[in-house]
Design a protein around this motif. Sequence first.
Motif, PDB file in Angstrom:
ATOM      1  N   LEU A  16     -88.367  57.414  40.395  1.00 26.92           N
ATOM      2  CA  LEU A  16     -87.337  57.112  39.409  1.00 26.92           C
ATOM      3  C   LEU A  16     -86.523  58.370  39.132  1.00 26.92           C
ATOM      4  CD1 LEU A  16     -89.483  55.020  36.882  1.00 26.92           C
ATOM      5  CD2 LEU A  16     -87.971  54.141  38.682  1.00 26.92           C
ATOM      6  N   ASP A  17     -85.410  58.199  38.417  1.00 27.22           N
ATOM      7  CA  ASP A  17     -84.572  59.339  38.048  1.00 27.22           C
ATOM      8  C   ASP A  17     -85.349  60.349  37.209  1.00 27.22           C
ATOM      9  OD1 ASP A  17     -81.759  58.907  38.993  1.00 27.22           O
ATOM     10  OD2 ASP A  17     -82.009  57.020  37.905  1.00 27.22           O
ATOM     11  N   VAL A  18     -84.989  61.615  37.379  1.00 26.08           N
ATOM     12  CA  VAL A  18     -85.571  62.685  36.569  1.00 26.08           C
ATOM     13  C   VAL A  18     -84.645  62.997  35.402  1.00 26.08           C
ATOM     14  CG1 VAL A  18     -86.779  63.667  38.545  1.00 26.08           C
ATOM     15  CG2 VAL A  18     -84.488  64.517  37.953  1.00 26.08           C
ATOM     16  N   GLY A  19     -85.121  63.855  34.507  1.00 24.94           N
ATOM     17  CA  GLY A  19     -84.334  64.250  33.352  1.00 24.94           C
ATOM     18  C   GLY A  19     -83.310  65.327  33.664  1.00 24.94           C
ATOM     19  N   ALA A  20     -82.517  65.642  32.662  1.00 28.95           N
ATOM     20  CA  ALA A  20     -81.411  66.576  32.822  1.00 28.95           C
ATOM     21  C   ALA A  20     -81.862  67.971  33.262  1.00 28.95           C
ATOM     22  CB  ALA A  20     -80.627  66.673  31.517  1.00 28.95           C
ATOM     23  N   ALA A  21     -83.015  68.421  32.787  1.00 25.67           N
ATOM     24  CA  ALA A  21     -83.470  69.774  33.125  1.00 25.67           C
ATOM     25  C   ALA A  21     -83.724  69.914  34.623  1.00 25.67           C
ATOM     26  CB  ALA A  21     -84.731  70.121  32.331  1.00 25.67           C
ATOM     27  N   SER A  22     -84.407  68.940  35.199  1.00 27.53           N
ATOM     28  CA  SER A  22     -84.663  68.974  36.645  1.00 27.53           C
ATOM     29  C   SER A  22     -83.369  68.769  37.433  1.00 27.53           C
ATOM     30  CB  SER A  22     -85.687  67.906  37.034  1.00 27.53           C
ATOM     31  OG  SER A  22     -86.953  68.207  36.510  1.00 27.53           O
ATOM     32  N   GLN A  23     -82.514  67.887  36.945  1.00 29.84           N
ATOM     33  CA  GLN A  23     -81.217  67.706  37.586  1.00 29.84           C
ATOM     34  C   GLN A  23     -80.450  69.029  37.627  1.00 29.84           C
ATOM     35  OE1 GLN A  23     -79.521  64.693  35.095  1.00 29.84           O
ATOM     36  NE2 GLN A  23     -80.352  62.978  36.291  1.00 29.84           N
ATOM     37  N   GLN A  24     -80.498  69.755  36.524  1.00 32.42           N
ATOM     38  CA  GLN A  24     -79.759  71.024  36.434  1.00 32.42           C
ATOM     39  C   GLN A  24     -80.247  72.028  37.473  1.00 32.42           C
ATOM     40  OE1 GLN A  24     -77.214  72.097  33.698  1.00 32.42           O
ATOM     41  NE2 GLN A  24     -76.893  73.153  35.659  1.00 32.42           N
ATOM     42  N   LEU A  25     -81.558  72.113  37.669  1.00 33.19           N
ATOM     43  CA  LEU A  25     -82.116  73.058  38.635  1.00 33.19           C
ATOM     44  C   LEU A  25     -81.613  72.775  40.046  1.00 33.19           C
ATOM     45  CD1 LEU A  25     -85.801  73.231  37.317  1.00 33.19           C
ATOM     46  CD2 LEU A  25     -84.090  75.058  37.213  1.00 33.19           C
ATOM     47  N   VAL A  26     -81.527  71.493  40.393  1.00 34.84           N
ATOM     48  CA  VAL A  26     -81.043  71.128  41.725  1.00 34.84           C
ATOM     49  C   VAL A  26     -79.533  71.302  41.817  1.00 34.84           C
ATOM     50  CG1 VAL A  26     -80.924  69.281  43.444  1.00 34.84           C
ATOM     51  CG2 VAL A  26     -82.983  69.538  42.033  1.00 34.84           C
ATOM     52  N   LEU A  27     -78.830  70.887  40.781  1.00 33.64           N
ATOM     53  CA  LEU A  27     -77.374  71.032  40.752  1.00 33.64           C
ATOM     54  C   LEU A  27     -76.962  72.482  40.985  1.00 33.64           C
ATOM     55  CD1 LEU A  27     -74.558  69.725  40.048  1.00 33.64           C
ATOM     56  CD2 LEU A  27     -74.999  70.429  37.695  1.00 33.64           C
ATOM     57  N   ASN A  28     -77.663  73.410  40.345  1.00 29.30           N
ATOM     58  CA  ASN A  28     -77.330  74.827  40.473  1.00 29.30           C
ATOM     59  C   ASN A  28     -77.401  75.314  41.926  1.00 29.30           C
ATOM     60  OD1 ASN A  28     -76.984  74.945  37.722  1.00 29.30           O
ATOM     61  ND2 ASN A  28     -78.964  75.909  37.313  1.00 29.30           N
TER      62      ASN A  28
END
Length: 303
Positions: A282-294
């Motif tokens: 399932l989708d992860v939260g914003a913190a994990s998204q941010q790490l990958v986005l960076n």
Amino acid sequence: MRMRAPSSLSALLAFSLVAVCNAQKNVVLTNDDGWAVAQIRAEYAALKAAGFNVTLSAPAINKSGTGSSTATPSTLTAPCEFNTCATGAPATGFNASDPRLNYVNAFPVDAVRFGIQTLAPKFFGKKPDFVISGSNVGTKLGSIGGSGTVGAASEAALEGIPSIAFSGSTGSQVSYTTLSTTTASSTVAANIYTTLVLKFVNTLLASPAPLLPSGISVNVNFAPTTNCASASSYKFVFTRLVASSTAVDVTTCGTNKLTAETTAINQGCIATVSVFNATTKLDVGAASQQLVLNKLTSILTCL
């Protein structure tokens, strides 16, 4: 006189330079479509040409749609796909001319596990730095729990190996031998998607360790090649698996509501990038998204 390299070769050489400069390049390549399909063999050849230390470990036959199913590999009771091994062949085996091309007569999870636990120590002297699952023939969008491609990527992540699940809209379940027909739509798609895989993987591998947060993976889907003549036509867009009116996502492109990948992929020559939990899928939260986005900022664009 020195001849100028064609643009496609120049792009491959550029990718090669990135790979050579990156210490983390021991890769296990897997899928759920089987070890002899055109797409995975195109990627295998391109990864080798780009300087990666790669071994392929994939199911002996098409195991699409098997999710995270697992079984003990067993002797073949029918030939491998496209008659690439005979009835009665052992549970695991390899190509006689290239022992890094391996089949496992079980599920995608078992194939990637064999790659991580058996083949990587044999060829790399250690566990792999990275697992590439796919590209799958056909997209895996939204509800991804039943995907063997995603299942293999999830297994790798749960074993502590960074992984990506790739899938492409265009292509066919055809033998690698068809790649010699360069104008075939399946070959064109395989080459475009392979170039996109290299671009994505090289970008991620160029980032500092850890490559991905523990226990997560990334689902990448490529739109059809029908109106997208080359890899350069595509835009990587950060998305989520499933739309949510209540979730607060990472803030990017002026919003904290990521577009669902099923919506984004219909907006042209798009490659969707969604971060998911390897256990729940399932989708992860914003913190994990941010790490990958960076780590991917240099290749991401807004819709």
